[in-house]
Design an enzyme around this catalytic site. Structure first.
Site, PDB file in Angstrom:
ATOM      1  N   LYS A  11       8.436  48.819  17.695  1.00  0.00           N
ATOM      2  CA  LYS A  11       7.149  48.472  18.612  1.00  0.00           C
ATOM      3  C   LYS A  11       6.538  47.548  18.086  1.00  0.00           C
ATOM      4  CE  LYS A  11       3.784  51.890  15.773  1.00  0.00           C
ATOM      5  NZ  LYS A  11       3.166  53.006  15.564  1.00  0.00           N
TER       6      LYS A  11
ATOM      7  N   ARG B 204      -5.515  60.910  13.685  1.00  0.00           N
ATOM      8  CA  ARG B 204      -5.504  60.869  14.771  1.00  0.00           C
ATOM      9  C   ARG B 204      -4.372  61.578  15.786  1.00  0.00           C
ATOM     10  NH1 ARG B 204      -1.618  55.532  15.752  1.00  0.00           N
ATOM     11  NH2 ARG B 204       0.550  56.970  15.039  1.00  0.00           N
TER      12      ARG B 204
HETATM   13  C1  LIG Z   1       3.624  52.954  14.217  1.00  0.00           C
HETATM   14  C2  LIG Z   1       4.281  54.169  13.944  1.00  0.00           C
HETATM   15  C3  LIG Z   1       5.283  54.363  12.977  1.00  0.00           C
HETATM   16  C4  LIG Z   1       6.043  52.995  12.449  1.00  0.00           C
HETATM   17  O1  LIG Z   1       4.907  52.910  11.110  1.00  0.00           O
HETATM   18  P1  LIG Z   1       5.167  51.889  10.117  1.00  0.00           P
HETATM   19  O2  LIG Z   1       3.621  51.250   9.107  1.00  0.00           O
HETATM   20  O3  LIG Z   1       5.298  50.668  10.403  1.00  0.00           O
HETATM   21  O4  LIG Z   1       6.167  51.543   9.192  1.00  0.00           O
HETATM   22  C5  LIG Z   1       5.415  55.844  12.660  1.00  0.00           C
HETATM   23  N1  LIG Z   1       4.878  56.932  13.495  1.00  0.00           N
HETATM   24  C6  LIG Z   1       4.235  56.844  14.256  1.00  0.00           C
HETATM   25  C7  LIG Z   1       3.687  57.865  14.551  1.00  0.00           C
HETATM   26  C8  LIG Z   1       3.549  55.847  14.762  1.00  0.00           C
HETATM   27  O5  LIG Z   1       2.191  55.305  15.860  1.00  0.00           O
END
Ligand SMILES: *Cc1c(COP(=O)(O)O)cnc(C)c1O
Length: 359
Positions: free
Chosen positions: A36, A131
């Site tokens: 992302k 969250r």
């Molecule tokens: C963005 C996201 C990740 C990845 O997180 P990083 O800190 O970039 O490794 C993993 N799980 C969810 C639900 C996310 O939204």
């Protein structure tokens, strides 16, 4: 050459992807590589897809999956809890999604049935970051009881997300709670939960030499930032043997001259409604580079020449102090910046920043 641009060193990125995913694979942890922050940019998604030790490709936005290679055989995971309004597209686009609302899960089941497919879900448990995730144990049990009755949705496992909103560190004891939920649910409902997804790049520190390790049973991590920036994110430490400089942001100098450090005249408000304050440092070697707040959060970029200092920005201009610079700069030169997670997100989202891939 077109500026501003973000230059991606594909060799370094490939090394990061291979190195960390093989390391996790050797510990029995499946890897969901998260695209992302790169807007799932096609060239980069193709690289992610080509790495054998990456098991899943994951993104938070359904639109981004369109950029993945058509021939990709890896399972796709939608990370953001789906919108009720996107379940039709969801079941046609990805294999797995993270979920926390029974209403949405019911809608996914109906959509999957309608399109004659099936869909796997990972039920998110909130262990304190606040969250996403189901919070009360009683509610988790009610959810699972209902989900296992659904004909077109399969409960693949449980997941947790930490260090996102509440900045909560994924301590051993917290992840152990996820394992306890797994064991209770498997026992109560006589089922097997295949996947226990223990978080993101902030869980990596647990695997450090001499650390507590990750609780047995955690068998998937969803990794975004660690791959691209070579850092774990619980404490922001660099990971040995990984590159921290895969990405370089470059902007071009459009004005360069000596000017005073103190603006002249009565101070009102700047372009963003703030009343700025200034320190008189006398005459400075000042330059403007052609990038601004419309392209990137300038508080999240750092000149690679540590003797160049950012002193201000507006929408399209970034003002730098070159007085102490370690080399001579000229009009038309480019200035290189390191990016952080936030600024990487910005530049990959901005249509004004060119993406360049080098080997
Ligand atoms: C963005 C996201 C990740 C990845 O997180 P990083 O800190 O970039 O490794 C993993 N799980 C969810 C639900 C996310 O939204």
């Amino acid at each position: 050459m077109q500026h501003p641009q973000v230059v991606v060193d594909m060799t370094k990125l490939k090394h990061n992807l291979t190195y960390l995913s093989q390391y996790l694979q050797a510990k029995g942890i499946k890897v969901a590589a998260v695209t992302k922050v790169l807007g799932a940019y096609p060239e980069l998604s193709a690289l992610y897809d080509s790495i054998d030790s990456i098991d899943y490709l994951a993104d938070s936005r359904l639109d981004n999956f369109k950029h993945y290679p058509k021939q990709s055989t890896k399972e796709k995971i939608q990370l953001r809890i789906p919108m009720l309004s996107e379940v039709d597209q969801l079941v046609q686009t990805v294999d797995i999604s993270l979920n926390s609302q029974i209403e949405t899960i019911r809608a996914i089941n109906q959509a999957a049935r309608k399109f004659n497919t099936s869909h796997q879900i990972i039920l998110m448990i909130d262990l304190g970051d606040l969250r996403e995730g189901v919070f009360e144990t009683q509610e988790i049990d009610q959810y699972v009881q209902e989900i296992i009755q659904l004909d077109s949705v399969k409960l693949l496992g449980l997941g947790v997300n930490l260090t996102c909103y509440g900045a909560i560190i994924p301590e051993y004891s917290i992840l152990e709670q996820l394992i306890q939920h797994k064991q209770r649910l498997e026992h109560t409902f006589d089922l097997t939960l295949d996947i226990i997804s223990g978080g993101n790049s902030s869980s990596l520190y647990l695997l450090d030499e001499g650390g507590e390790g990750i609780p047995a049973g955690i068998n998937m991590l969803r990794i975004g930032e660690a791959f691209v920036l070579g850092v774990e994110t619980a404490y922001g430490k660099k990971i040995d043997n990984m590159h921290q400089d895969v990405f370089t942001l470059q902007a071009e100098i459009i004005e360069y001259r000596d000017k005073p450090s103190l603006p002249i005249g009565k101070v009102g408000q700047d372009a963003f409604g703030q009343k700025p304050t200034f320190v008189d440092k006398g005459l400075m070697k000042r330059g403007i580079v052609a990038i601004g707040k419309q392209d990137v959060d300038v508080s999240n970029i750092t000149p690679r020449d540590s003797r160049v200092e950012i002193i201000g920005a507006s929408s399209d201009h970034l003002i730098l102090d070159f007085s102490q610079a370690s080399q001579d700069y000229h009009l038309g030169d480019t200035v290189a910046f390191d990016v952080s997670y936030g600024s990487l997100l910005n530049v990959f989202t901005s249509p004004y920043v060119k993406k360049t891939f080098i080997n």
